[in-house]
Design an enzyme around this catalytic site. Sequence first.
Site, PDB file in Angstrom:
ATOM      1  N   HIS A 646       0.850  -1.196   0.000  1.00 63.33           N
ATOM      2  CA  HIS A 646       0.000   0.000   0.000  1.00 63.33           C
ATOM      3  C   HIS A 646       0.882   1.241   0.000  1.00 63.33           C
ATOM      4  O   HIS A 646       1.973   1.258   0.560  1.00 63.33           O
ATOM      5  CB  HIS A 646      -0.901   0.004   1.242  1.00 63.33           C
ATOM      6  CG  HIS A 646      -1.907   1.128   1.244  1.00 63.33           C
ATOM      7  ND1 HIS A 646      -2.901   1.250   0.310  1.00 63.33           N
ATOM      8  CD2 HIS A 646      -2.060   2.196   2.086  1.00 63.33           C
ATOM      9  CE1 HIS A 646      -3.632   2.319   0.561  1.00 63.33           C
ATOM     10  NE2 HIS A 646      -3.119   2.919   1.641  1.00 63.33           N
ATOM     11  N   ASP A 663      -4.247   9.269   2.942  1.00 63.19           N
ATOM     12  CA  ASP A 663      -4.388   7.873   2.542  1.00 63.19           C
ATOM     13  C   ASP A 663      -5.683   7.720   1.742  1.00 63.19           C
ATOM     14  O   ASP A 663      -6.746   8.201   2.156  1.00 63.19           O
ATOM     15  CB  ASP A 663      -4.411   6.942   3.759  1.00 63.19           C
ATOM     16  CG  ASP A 663      -4.334   5.489   3.373  1.00 63.19           C
ATOM     17  OD1 ASP A 663      -3.216   4.971   3.262  1.00 63.19           O
ATOM     18  OD2 ASP A 663      -5.414   4.871   3.180  1.00 63.19           O
ATOM     19  N   CYS A 713      -3.790   2.889  -5.444  1.00 64.97           N
ATOM     20  CA  CYS A 713      -3.301   3.691  -4.313  1.00 64.97           C
ATOM     21  C   CYS A 713      -2.075   4.512  -4.712  1.00 64.97           C
ATOM     22  O   CYS A 713      -1.929   5.680  -4.311  1.00 64.97           O
ATOM     23  CB  CYS A 713      -2.975   2.800  -3.124  1.00 64.97           C
ATOM     24  SG  CYS A 713      -1.796   1.480  -3.501  1.00 64.97           S
TER      25      CYS A 713
END
EC number: 3.4.22.-
Length: 755
Positions: A646, A663, A713
């Site tokens: 991530h 995030d 991401c």
Amino acid sequence: MKKQRKILWRKGIHLAFSEKWNTGFGGFKKFYFHQHLCILKAKLGRPVTWNRQLRHFQGRKKALQIQKTWIKDEPLCAKTKFNVATQNVSTLSSKVKRKDAKHFISSSKTLLRLQAEKLLSSAKNSDHEYCREKNLLKAVTDFPSNSALGQANGHRPRTDPQPSDFPMKFNGESQSPGESGTIVVTLNNHKRKGFCYGCCQGPEHHRNGGPLIPKKFQLNQHRRIKLSPLMMYEKLSMIRFRYRILRSQHFRTKSKVCKLRKAQRSWVQKVTGDHQETRRENGEGGSCSPFPSPEPKDPSCRHQPYFPDMDSSAVVKGTNSHVPDCHTKGSSFLGKELSLDEAFPDQQNGSATNAWDQSSCSSPKWECTELIHDIPLPEHRSNTMFISETEREIMTLGQENQTSSVSDDRVKLSVSGADTSVSSVDGPVSQKAVQNENSYQMEEDGSLKQSILSSELLDHPYCKSPLEAPLVCSGLKLENQVGGGKNSQKASPVDDEQLSVCLSGFLDEVMKKYGSLVPLSEKEVLGRLKDVFNEDFSNRKPFINREITNYRARHQKCNFRIFYNKHMLDMDDLATLDGQNWLNDQVINMYGELIMDAVPDKVHFFNSFFHRQLVTKGYNGVKRWTKKVDLFKKSLLLIPIHLEVHWSLITVTLSNRIISFYDSQGIHFKFCVENIRKYLLTEAREKNRPEFLQGWQTAVTKCIPQQKNDSDCGVFVLQYCKCLALEQPFQFSQEDMPRVRKRIYKELCECRLMD
């Protein structure tokens, strides 16, 4: 049980003779046979008690027997004078006098006497001939013992009922001796009022030996309905009703019609269900009207084709159209239900097809003539009329053989005597017929000069159907508009070979500049072709996509690399930007370098390995990374956090000493923020910047664009960095990620930010 069944069978035989006629008057009416209990009890001589269930089974069994004995004959409709009733009533009074009065249901001697006196008083005032009375009485009473109704399915014939068994009264009108009149016979019982039975010719017909047997109506042989005689208003079960429909001729041929896709059955035929015989001998050149009308006296008064506007009240007939008379064969107008089979001789299975003559014109073009017709309103209109109206029917358009399906069918039933119209031939064109007692007239109507074939009317939404393609008939050449293929589109001057060559050259340029076709979009390809040929190729997308796929298959491998400062990207790194791949560190670091070079005085971008090195080796492991850079002179620090699977982002705003965490999945890693805070404090002491030793705050930003998958991401992190560095708002979402990936690919290849 057998004895009980035998008794019920005998009762059914007696009950069948209670009433032998039905009421028809030429229309579709059910056969009404009710139970004549008083006569049955008088014959048996003892009380009869049986429940409803036994009556039902007895009625069903007797119904099958009676139906087999029916004989085709003229319907009974007789009118006579009241004098004959005197003899009938006298015999009735003698018949009624029995020992056991309890066998009768509700009648009494007083009621019978009052009825007899009433009939006698009315008979005295009439002056009619006695010969017809005697003939009628003889015809009614003298039933042959071996007649069809005297036998029940081949069983032993029984004694015919006497005139006294039938309480009747006769109603009639005065007639001339030489006139063959009609007689109405009314049969009564002790429970119900009189029933009037069917129509027939005079007693002269039965004097020759013709039995008084009800006529079996000549229905269509495929739609002959069998009804139980003892079912008065008995509702048919849904299973039997559906079985009759499935066995009908309409549904036998429906599958064939659907396979051939010739036409659809009209709504009128689905409702009426009965077809009339097609009358082709009088309607070869045009459509025939389903309504009866006498022949026009003047042969010049033939109806000409007329095309009105959207108003469906005008009348249209073919050039050689002929209106058949429905009474030529002796059938009544209401005796058969009307259908559109008679209106259009070329109709097949409920769909009308009018073939337009093309002999006078070489090309399939529409030619319409404007005609003005006047229709006089009839003085008398019938009380009941049948109106069928169909807005769109099938038509054949010359040499193109184009067929349009029926779009809207409607049926109106009117009792107030409205005009009867039938509209057909792809538009609101109608046919009218007015019933005036026994004569019907067909007149042309309308003073409208507008042509339905004009483009203005055809463009109107009411002239179009959602079930069929719009028909364009404005005098121009009719083209194929059903398939909508190449014939209906404008021919392109650029052939496939020329387009393929131009497209191949453009793809070569893309491959040379970007190493692959990943950043190429469909909009760019169409835009390039439009610039070259000055033509829109949106209608040839399948061909373009096929050419691009073939080109990509021929150029699978390419030795393409990008060098920027100390960064190098090959095709494996750039391939992470294709589709749903995860971005690697090389792409993240080089793009961060482009951002930092775009605003070198304000932003500093840390390498993606910085946080990993800080966690594993501490401050001493990353101390020399900022040897040539004074971090406290910058306004924004961008630190990507790579946690194996991530990507996240930590930003440091030095002006207000705030450490923020971004995030795309809403996750907050506190230890990452704490590690960065300790690093900044250590860096401030090493660089002798005491003002940054205190006052640090941490924040988690939540109102930011979020990803909706598990692969974007890294793209979100790069987009966060670019917007924060260029001070742009976050105006992107998950739906923009394919476009953002292509843009990042181009920016990396061109080594600059595009916007």
